[in-house]
Scaffold this motif. Sequence first.
Motif, PDB file in Angstrom:
ATOM      1  N   ASP A   3      11.409 -22.139  48.170  1.00  0.00           N
ATOM      2  CA  ASP A   3      10.196 -22.489  48.907  1.00  0.00           C
ATOM      3  C   ASP A   3       8.974 -21.771  48.326  1.00  0.00           C
ATOM      4  O   ASP A   3       8.879 -20.544  48.398  1.00  0.00           O
ATOM      5  CB  ASP A   3      10.400 -22.105  50.376  1.00  0.00           C
ATOM      6  N   PRO A   4       8.001 -22.501  47.737  1.00  0.00           N
ATOM      7  CA  PRO A   4       6.832 -21.865  47.133  1.00  0.00           C
ATOM      8  C   PRO A   4       5.838 -21.305  48.158  1.00  0.00           C
ATOM      9  O   PRO A   4       4.825 -20.733  47.772  1.00  0.00           O
ATOM     10  CB  PRO A   4       6.201 -22.985  46.301  1.00  0.00           C
ATOM     11  N   ASP A  29       5.416 -32.194  32.639  1.00  0.00           N
ATOM     12  CA  ASP A  29       5.532 -31.447  31.378  1.00  0.00           C
ATOM     13  C   ASP A  29       5.259 -29.959  31.575  1.00  0.00           C
ATOM     14  O   ASP A  29       5.733 -29.131  30.801  1.00  0.00           O
ATOM     15  CB  ASP A  29       4.568 -32.004  30.323  1.00  0.00           C
ATOM     16  N   TYR A  30       4.477 -29.605  32.581  1.00  0.00           N
ATOM     17  CA  TYR A  30       4.187 -28.196  32.844  1.00  0.00           C
ATOM     18  C   TYR A  30       5.404 -27.485  33.440  1.00  0.00           C
ATOM     19  O   TYR A  30       5.640 -26.321  33.155  1.00  0.00           O
ATOM     20  CB  TYR A  30       3.009 -28.052  33.808  1.00  0.00           C
ATOM     21  N   ALA A 116       7.281 -22.407  40.727  1.00  0.00           N
ATOM     22  CA  ALA A 116       5.862 -22.654  40.475  1.00  0.00           C
ATOM     23  C   ALA A 116       5.492 -22.136  39.081  1.00  0.00           C
ATOM     24  O   ALA A 116       6.140 -21.223  38.561  1.00  0.00           O
ATOM     25  CB  ALA A 116       5.009 -21.958  41.541  1.00  0.00           C
ATOM     26  N   VAL A 117       4.475 -22.725  38.467  1.00  0.00           N
ATOM     27  CA  VAL A 117       4.034 -22.304  37.140  1.00  0.00           C
ATOM     28  C   VAL A 117       2.521 -22.125  37.093  1.00  0.00           C
ATOM     29  O   VAL A 117       1.783 -22.791  37.820  1.00  0.00           O
ATOM     30  CB  VAL A 117       4.454 -23.308  36.035  1.00  0.00           C
ATOM     31  N   ASP A 118       2.091 -21.201  36.245  1.00  0.00           N
ATOM     32  CA  ASP A 118       0.695 -21.073  35.834  1.00  0.00           C
ATOM     33  C   ASP A 118       0.685 -21.364  34.342  1.00  0.00           C
ATOM     34  O   ASP A 118       1.579 -20.916  33.610  1.00  0.00           O
ATOM     35  CB  ASP A 118       0.160 -19.650  36.052  1.00  0.00           C
ATOM     36  N   THR A 151      -3.377 -23.705  37.497  1.00  0.00           N
ATOM     37  CA  THR A 151      -2.757 -22.735  38.398  1.00  0.00           C
ATOM     38  C   THR A 151      -1.593 -23.360  39.164  1.00  0.00           C
ATOM     39  O   THR A 151      -1.520 -24.583  39.337  1.00  0.00           O
ATOM     40  CB  THR A 151      -3.779 -22.200  39.421  1.00  0.00           C
ATOM     41  N   ALA A 152      -0.695 -22.494  39.625  1.00  0.00           N
ATOM     42  CA  ALA A 152       0.456 -22.947  40.412  1.00  0.00           C
ATOM     43  C   ALA A 152      -0.022 -23.753  41.615  1.00  0.00           C
ATOM     44  O   ALA A 152       0.557 -24.787  41.952  1.00  0.00           O
ATOM     45  CB  ALA A 152       1.293 -21.754  40.856  1.00  0.00           C
TER      46      ALA A 152
END
Length: 162
Positions: A3-4, A29-30, A116-118, A151-152
């Motif tokens: 859970d983000p 793709d991210y 999640a990604v940044d 940003t995430a």
Amino acid sequence: MSDPTKPEKGAGTTFCRLNDGVEITSVTDYTDDTPWMKIADIKELQPGEITVEDEADDYLDDPEADWDKTSPGKKSAGETSVTIAWKPGDTAQQQLDKDVADGTVTHYRAKYPNGAVDVWYGYVNSLGKAIPRNEKMTRSFKIKNVGKPKTAEELLAAAPAA
């Protein structure tokens, strides 16, 4: 993906560089690991701090001239600082040396334990090593972020519904 919206420890975070010749064409793709090369085992990661310059908005005839008036100006994604376990024979770490020598500007990504990604676009502007006597050797590098990061928070909002 966990859970983000819940706080989580940073263990399990990965830091990657976009593989050469790959273009990002969608939000997926991210987050997909396929187009990314893991840099190394991370000891510490400090993502770039987004800052906003203040611009003065003062006038000579201002009735409240003794109070500063400012407005938001240019924004910067700063520098991302990373400390990794130094492995000189590692292909990804050799790529960092090559990126510095070639002046490569590319995408870098942090993927957190909650999925999640940044993502930053930038170039390596600092590359060093620490060789302590009783601890594992490390390599530190900084990426000068160029332009607006992904940003995430932004990527989660744009992700297709599961």
